[in-house]
Design an enzyme around this catalytic site. Structure first.
Site, short mmCIF file in Angstrom:
data_model
loop_
_atom_site.label_atom_id
_atom_site.label_comp_id
_atom_site.label_asym_id
_atom_site.label_seq_id
_atom_site.Cartn_x
_atom_site.Cartn_y
_atom_site.Cartn_z
CB SER A 82 -0.94 0.02 1.21
OG SER A 82 -0.21 -0.13 2.42
CG ASP A 139 -3.19 5.81 6.82
OD1 ASP A 139 -1.99 5.56 7.06
OD2 ASP A 139 -3.79 5.33 5.84
CG HIS A 167 -0.34 4.05 4.35
ND1 HIS A 167 -1.54 3.65 4.90
CD2 HIS A 167 0.15 2.99 3.67
CE1 HIS A 167 -1.77 2.38 4.55
NE2 HIS A 167 -0.76 1.97 3.82
#
Length: 418
Positions: free
Chosen positions: A34, A381, A384
Site C-alpha cells: 500500500s 493514517d 502510511h
C-alpha cells in the site's frame, strides 16, 4: 512585453536539465504494497483493503480518492515522475506546449523561492501537463480493449495488503500477493516481446527500473496481537524465512523460472527499498501508554534489512548484468521522526487522519477527521506517510548519498550501463 534576460537564462538552464534526462530509464515497473499502490485494489471486488473513499486524495490533483493510501501523491508517483514522465513527454518534440510551459513554470518557481529544486520543478510541470503515474495493472486489463494495452512506459503491480508471504488475504482476494504481482509481470513481458520483438524487449527492459517496496505488512502481521506465527517462530527464524521467500521471488523476476530460462524476463536494474521504522507508525505507538515506538517491530525491520542487503550482494555475484540500489528507508524515516524541525514537520506521532488516541483507534474512513496542516505531519493514517514525507523519502532514494543508498542511488542506477 518579452521575458527579462534573466528569465531566458533560467529557461535555457532548465531545458538543459531536461536534455540530460534523456539518458534515464525508459520505464518503471513497480512491485509492492500500500505504500506504493496507485489503485490496483480498486479493481479487486472482494478486497477490504482499499483507499477509494474520502479523505484519501484530499491533496491529490482533482482532490478525489484514487486508491492511494495517502492525502496526495505517494512514493510511487514521485519516483515515477522523476524517472519517466518528464523524460517521455517534455522531451517529445511533438508536444507543442512543453517548452513554453516549462519556461513559465521555471520562472514562476524561481520567483517564488530561490530554494526550488530540480525535482520540484519537474514534478510541477508534470502536474500541469496532466501526466499520469505508471498506471495500475488491473486498470489496464479491466478495460474492454485491454488486449491492445501497451506496457512500454511501465506499469504498477503494487497492491495494498501485499506481503512477501502470501498470507491470509489470498483466500478473500484482499490484495495481489507478491507472487501474483510477479506472475502478472511475466504476462507483461510476453506482451512486450510481441510489441517490440525479442531483442527490442530485452534492450528496453535492461534499461528499465524495477522497484520493490515490500515487507512492512509481514513485520506488522508478525507483531499483531493474534499472530499465530509469532507463537511458532522466533523473530530471527521469521526474518530468515522472509528473506528466503524474497530470494525466490526475485529470481523469478530476474531469471524467469516461472515461464522461461535465465534472464528471459529481462529485469536487470533493481531499486530495492528497505523496510522503514514500522514500529514508529501510529498503529504501533498507540500500543504504548507513553506513545513511544515499538522497538521490537523496529528491531525486526533492522534484521530484515541487513539480510536483504546481503541477499542483493549475493545475487549481484550470481547474475551477470544485474545492478541495484538499496535504499535505507529505516534511517531516513527515523531522521524525519527524530529531527522533524530539519524537515519542516511538527507532528511525528499522531496520524493526520483518523479518530481516537493518536488518531490511530479508527482508520482514515469517511467518518474520521483529518488535520488541516498535512505538511506538518509525517503520517497520514495509521501506517502510511503523508505526501510531504513521501516526497522527502523519494528524493533521498533518487539522489541520496552513500549514507542512505548502497552501492548507488537510483539516479546512478538509471545511468549505469545496461
Amino acid at each position: 512585453m518579452g521575458l527579462p534576460l534573466t528569465w531566458f537564462f533560467i529557461v535555457f538552464s532548465y531545458l538543459f536539465i531536461f536534455s540530460a534526462a534523456t539518458e534515464l530509464a525508459p520505464a518503471l515497473f513497480m512491485f509492492g504494497d500500500s505504500l506504493v499502490d496507485v489503485g490496483n485494489n480498486n479493481h479487486l471486488k472482494l478486497s477490504l483493503v482499499k483507499a477509494d473513499f474520502p479523505h484519501n486524495g484530499v491533496d491529490f490533483p482533482g482532490k478525489k480518492p484514487t486508491g492511494r493510501f495517502c492525502n496526495g501523491k505517494n512514493a510511487a508517483d514521485f519516483l515515477d515522475y522523476w524517472i519517466l514522465r518528464v523524460y517521455l513527454t517534455l522531451m517529445n518534440d511533438d508536444h507543442p506546449t512543453a517548452i513554453s510551459l516549462a519556461g513559465h513554470l521555471v520562472a514562476d518557481r524561481f520567483l517564488e523561492s530561490k530554494r526550488a529544486t530540480d525535482f520540484e520543478c519537474k514534478l510541477k510541470i508534470s502536474e500541469k501537463l496532466g501526466l499520469p503515474s505508471a498506471p495500475p495493472y488491473l486498470s489496464l486489463i479491466s478495460k474492454p480493449n485491454h488486449t491492445n494495452a501497451s506496457f512500454v512506459a511501465g506499469v504498477s503491480f503494487a497492491s495494498g495488503g501485499a506481503g512477501i508471504f502470501d498470507g491470509r488475504d489470498g483466500i478473500l482476494k484482499q490484495s495481489l500477493t507478491f507472487k501474483k504481482q510477479v506472475s502478472y509481470y511475466a504476462a507483461v513481458h510476453e506482451g512486450l516481446v510481441q510489441e517490440l520483438g525479442s531483442a527490442g524487449a530485452q534492450e528496453h527492459l535492461s534499461k528499465s527500473i524495477f522497484a520493490f517496496v515490500i515487507g512492512s505488512n509481514d513485520i506488522l502481521g508478525y507483531h499483531g496481537s493474534d499472530s499465530k506465527t509469532r507463537n511458532k517462530t522466533t523473530p530471527q527464524q521469521f526474518v530468515d524465512s522472509m528473506v528466503a521467500t524474497l530470494k525466490e521471488e526475485l529470481k523469478w523476476v530476474i531469471i524467469g523460472t516461472f515461464l522461461k530460462t535465465m534472464y528471459n524476463l529481462g529485469a536487470r536494474k533493481f531499486a530495492m527499498v528497505g523496510i522503514g521504522a514500522v514500529g514508529c507508525c501510529p498503529s504501533q505507538r498507540k500500543k504504548s501508554s507513553t506513545g513511544e515506538c515499538n522497538e521490537e517491530a523496529n528491531d525486526l525491520s533492522v534484521k530484515y534489512n541487513e539480510h536483504l542487503k546481503s541477499l542483493l550482494q549475493e545475487l549481484k555475484t550470481e547474475l551477470k548484468g544485474m545492478s541495484y540500489s538499496y535504499f535505507d528507508t529505516y534511517t531516513v524515516l527515523l531522521n524525519l521522526i527524530q529531527k522533524p524541525d530539519s524537515y519542516g514537520f511538527r507532528e511525528v506521532k499522531a496520524a493526520c487522519c483518523g479518530l481516537g488516541d493518536l488518531n490511530a483507534d479508527v482508520p482514515c474512513l469517511p467518518i474520521a477527521t483529518y488535520c488541516s496542516n498535512r505538511k506538518d505531519h509525517v503520517f497520514w493514517d495509521l501506517y502510511h506517510p503523508t505526501e510531504a514525507a513521501a516526497s522527502i523519502l523519494v528524493q533521498n532514494l533518487v539522489d541520496g548519498t552513500e549514507e542512505y543508498t548502497f552501492p548507488m542511488n537510483v539516479r546512478q542506477l538509471a545511468a549505469a550501463a545496461a
